[in-house]
Scaffold this active site. Structure first.
Site, PDB file in Angstrom:
ATOM      1  N   ASN A 185       0.937  -1.040   0.235  1.00  0.00           N
ATOM      2  CA  ASN A 185      -0.454   0.035   0.289  1.00  0.00           C
ATOM      3  C   ASN A 185       1.076   1.398  -0.178  1.00  0.00           C
ATOM      4  O   ASN A 185      -0.058   1.900   0.054  1.00  0.00           O
ATOM      5  CB  ASN A 185      -0.851  -0.191   1.144  1.00  0.00           C
ATOM      6  N   TYR A 186       2.269   1.310   0.374  1.00  0.00           N
ATOM      7  CA  TYR A 186       2.482   2.377   0.356  1.00  0.00           C
ATOM      8  C   TYR A 186       2.627   3.235  -1.097  1.00  0.00           C
ATOM      9  O   TYR A 186       3.121   2.668  -2.326  1.00  0.00           O
ATOM     10  CB  TYR A 186       4.429   2.144   0.304  1.00  0.00           C
ATOM     11  N   THR A 187       2.047   4.753  -0.875  1.00  0.00           N
ATOM     12  CA  THR A 187       1.903   5.326  -1.698  1.00  0.00           C
ATOM     13  C   THR A 187       0.861   4.304  -3.090  1.00  0.00           C
ATOM     14  O   THR A 187       1.338   4.722  -4.049  1.00  0.00           O
ATOM     15  CB  THR A 187       3.555   6.054  -2.881  1.00  0.00           C
TER      16      THR A 187
END
Length: 349
Positions: free
Chosen positions: A56-58
């Site tokens: 889910n990072y960025t």
């Protein structure tokens, strides 16, 4: 850069990992791909080989950028990603620790990373619903398939992680090799249960948040209107920041380097996760590898943190209770399994 073994495995990872939550600008902050490349190159130039991201990072951009960066020499890097967090908020099965989300999340991560496997797959956060044995068996299936080489656990209660390792050992399944959690001079909660558990079970600790969102660098000491987080950070953290700044001034280092060096000096087998938003920031943070704080500096920082381990640690480690258990022999017993102050290559100050 030196290297260490990850948990009870034979995998060699650099003594710090590169955190990539700042890779990408889709969240309205972070770094452009060009700046990410400069940070990545600086990390590799220093000898780093361990890189940490998450599905889910960025919103997936971090994995995409990282995939392009490692592609020319994919086999050289230890790439870690995470599953659990929801990527489609209206779908109850698009998040959580269960097998369906595990499989579909990893498949999506592999596409974004442009690779057939990840070296380390983390369970990102405990969902409180999925049976532990389902999680451990599903992770073992992915290791057996070759899509993940090792597994780790993050942001999870100690009793869950310990139960999972016990089940894996009993069944001959892949056990966790590492534990991830926040840790800093201002946030030492993991010392109560999680870190003693990790030490006893042979899990490498990969701490994040060592600068407490920048608060320990003195970023929010200004009481002016421009420093909106001054009151939010609070007087206790600000007092710690002042002591970090004082130590940094005395030893000729930056506050960020002192905060990271304090974490590295603690008696746990750790591989800190170092992140940044620019190449200059990352190079500054990597400078902590050459800094070893002396006992007097560590003692001052420990004192200002005012940390108490609570029950049962404080009770069992008290001189009175140790006397009840060991008599007068405690100091005469060498325990090879007890945490010891880590050996750091650098300059003692």
């Amino acid at each position: 850069m030196r290297y260490t073994l990850l948990g009870r495995s034979g995998l060699r990872v650099s003594e710090v990992a590169l955190g990539t939550m700042t890779f990408g600008e889709t969240w309205g902050w972070g770094a452009s791909e060009d700046e990410c490349r400069r940070m990545f190159d600086a990390f590799v130039e220093a000898g780093g080989n361990f890189v940490d991201t998450a599905c889910n990072y960025t919103d997936g951009q971090s994995e995409e950028i990282l995939g392009r960066l490692v592609a020319p020499e994919r086999e050289r890097f230890v790439v870690a990603t995470k599953y659990t967090l929801n990527m489609r908020r209206d779908d109850p099965n698009a998040g959580g620790n269960h097998r369906k989300n595990l499989v579909q999340t990893l498949e999506s991560s592999l596409r974004r990373l442009g690779t057939d496997y990840v070296d380390l797959l983390w369970l990102h956060m405990w969902d409180g619903m999925t049976p532990v044995d389902e999680v451990v068996r599903a992770l073992d299936d992915l290791v057996s398939s070759g899509k993940a080489h090792y597994v780790g656990i993050s942001d999870t209660p100690a009793w869950v992680a310990a139960q999972a390792v016990a089940i894996a050992d009993l069944r001959g399944w892949s056990r966790f090799v590492a534990l991830q959690a926040p840790y800093s001079l201002a946030d030492r909660d993991v010392e109560r249960d999680l870190l003693p558990m990790a030490s006893a079970l042979g899990l490498t600790f990969t701490p994040w948040g060592m600068l407490e969102g920048g608060a320990l660098t003195g970023k929010y000491l200004d009481e002016s209107a421009e420093s909106r987080r001054y009151d939010e950070v609070g007087p206790k953290t600000n007092a710690m920041a002042r002591e970090v700044l004082a130590v940094a001034d005395e030893v000729g280092a930056t506050p960020a380097q002192v905060a990271i060096a304090w974490v590295r000096a603690q008696p746990w087998h750790s591989v800190p996760i170092v992140g940044a938003r620019s190449e200059a920031q990352l190079r500054e943070n990597l400078g902590a590898l050459d800094l070893e704080l002396g006992p007097e500096c560590i003692g001052r920082l420990d004192a200002v943190s005012e940390f108490t381990p609570g029950f049962p640690r404080a009770f069992l480690e008290s001189e009175h209770v140790r006397g009840l258990i060991f008599g007068d022999t405690f100091e005469l017993i060498d325990d090879p399994r007890a945490p010891r102050a880590r050996e750091v290559v650098g300059t003692t100050v």
